[in-house]
Motif scaffolding. Structure first.
Motif, short mmCIF file in Angstrom:
data_model
loop_
_atom_site.label_atom_id
_atom_site.label_comp_id
_atom_site.label_asym_id
_atom_site.label_seq_id
_atom_site.Cartn_x
_atom_site.Cartn_y
_atom_site.Cartn_z
N ALA A 49 27.58 3.61 7.98
CA ALA A 49 26.31 3.82 8.76
C ALA A 49 25.39 2.16 8.43
O ALA A 49 24.24 1.86 8.88
N ALA A 50 26.11 1.55 7.64
CA ALA A 50 25.71 0.29 7.33
C ALA A 50 26.16 -0.85 8.10
O ALA A 50 27.29 -0.64 8.76
N GLY A 51 25.69 -1.99 8.03
CA GLY A 51 26.23 -3.10 8.79
C GLY A 51 25.55 -3.30 10.52
O GLY A 51 24.70 -2.43 10.68
N ASP A 52 26.00 -4.01 11.09
CA ASP A 52 25.64 -4.19 12.41
C ASP A 52 26.24 -2.95 13.29
O ASP A 52 27.51 -2.95 13.35
N PRO A 53 25.63 -2.75 14.36
CA PRO A 53 26.15 -1.83 15.38
C PRO A 53 27.23 -2.55 16.12
O PRO A 53 27.01 -3.94 16.41
N ILE A 54 28.11 -1.75 16.67
CA ILE A 54 29.04 -2.27 17.74
C ILE A 54 28.25 -2.69 19.26
O ILE A 54 28.51 -3.41 19.78
N VAL A 55 27.46 -1.61 19.61
CA VAL A 55 26.80 -1.67 20.79
C VAL A 55 25.43 -0.93 20.30
O VAL A 55 25.38 -0.07 19.80
N LYS A 56 24.39 -1.56 21.24
CA LYS A 56 23.00 -0.76 21.03
C LYS A 56 22.32 -0.84 22.07
O LYS A 56 22.48 -1.95 23.16
N ALA A 57 21.54 0.25 22.52
CA ALA A 57 20.94 0.22 23.92
C ALA A 57 19.57 1.07 23.71
O ALA A 57 19.61 2.04 22.96
N THR A 58 18.54 0.63 24.27
CA THR A 58 17.21 1.39 24.35
C THR A 58 17.07 2.24 25.76
O THR A 58 17.24 1.41 26.75
N LEU A 59 17.24 3.32 25.65
CA LEU A 59 17.15 4.10 26.84
C LEU A 59 16.02 5.08 26.96
O LEU A 59 15.29 5.47 26.08
N GLY A 60 15.91 5.48 28.31
CA GLY A 60 14.69 6.69 28.51
C GLY A 60 15.10 7.94 27.90
O GLY A 60 16.28 8.49 27.54
N ALA A 61 14.20 8.69 27.41
CA ALA A 61 14.34 9.98 26.89
C ALA A 61 14.11 11.10 27.78
O ALA A 61 13.89 10.67 29.09
N PRO A 62 13.80 12.35 27.55
CA PRO A 62 13.83 13.30 28.38
C PRO A 62 12.54 13.20 29.31
O PRO A 62 11.50 12.73 29.15
N PRO A 63 12.74 14.00 30.60
CA PRO A 63 11.82 13.90 31.54
C PRO A 63 10.41 14.51 31.01
O PRO A 63 9.26 14.22 31.40
N GLN A 64 10.45 15.31 29.85
CA GLN A 64 9.07 15.94 29.33
C GLN A 64 8.25 15.06 28.79
O GLN A 64 7.09 15.16 28.51
#
Length: 182
Positions: free
Chosen positions: A46-61
């Motif tokens: 869990a340490a280090g830089d991510p390979i890929v990162k995205a901010t996405l929408g959560a559920p419709p609720q």
């Protein structure tokens, strides 16, 4: 102690030492990339830089909620591959202070899958001898608002000729070309 009970106790001790009822595997560790069993240092990916990162929408609720998903790595050890993902919920003010991956996915299971574009295979999370998935429980895992929580999922390792896979993760778009670390 009666002879039957002594024999049962001895058998239970042998099984525990062999990893029987715990769901541990006696898999061949050839090709291992290190770890406590072969003198390496135990670690969490869990340490280090991510390979890929995205901010996405959560559920419709929660239409104003978002989730940041960071793929930290896919590491092969022996015949297994462990995927490490961090999820950071961004919940609206005045809402709950914590949530779960299950809730962030619209009250549906994450059900991660690796897609092997070389051999046209789909890998799902493996189960232990008791039928339990070797994965973070997406229903009971609490994620604090604004803080990264780490999830891990174990799959059968793709063959050596597979250098990258695609990741289907919940209802979000597919993450492409996740490198397979060996």
């Amino acid at each position: 102690m009666r002879p039957f009970h002594r024999a049962a106790s001895a058998a239970a001790a042998v099984l525990l030492l062999a990893g029987g009822p715990t769901g541990c595997s006696m898999l061949d560790d050839a090709g291992s990339s290190g770890g406590a069993a072969d003198g390496g240092t135990p670690s969490v990916d869990a340490a280090g830089d991510p390979i890929v990162k995205a901010t996405l929408g959560a559920p419709p609720q929660e239409p104003s909620a978002e989730v940041e998903i960071a793929v930290m790595g896919l590491r092969v050890r022996g015949r297994l591959a462990t995927l490490t993902v961090q999820m950071t919920p961004r919940l609206p003010a005045g809402g709950p202070d914590e949530t779960s991956p299950y809730k962030l996915n619209g009250n549906d299971g994450i059900d991660p899958a690796l897609i092997d574009p070389v051999n046209l295979k789909r890998y799902v999370v493996v189960e232990d001898s008791g039928g339990a998935e070797l994965a973070t429980d997406d229903i009971t895992t609490d994620l604090d608002n604004g803080k990264a929580g780490t999830l891990q999922f174990t799959f059968a390792a793709p063959p050596e000729n597979v250098k990258a896979v695609d990741l289907q993760f919940g209802s979000w778009p597919t993450f492409r070309n996740i490198p397979v670390e060996r």
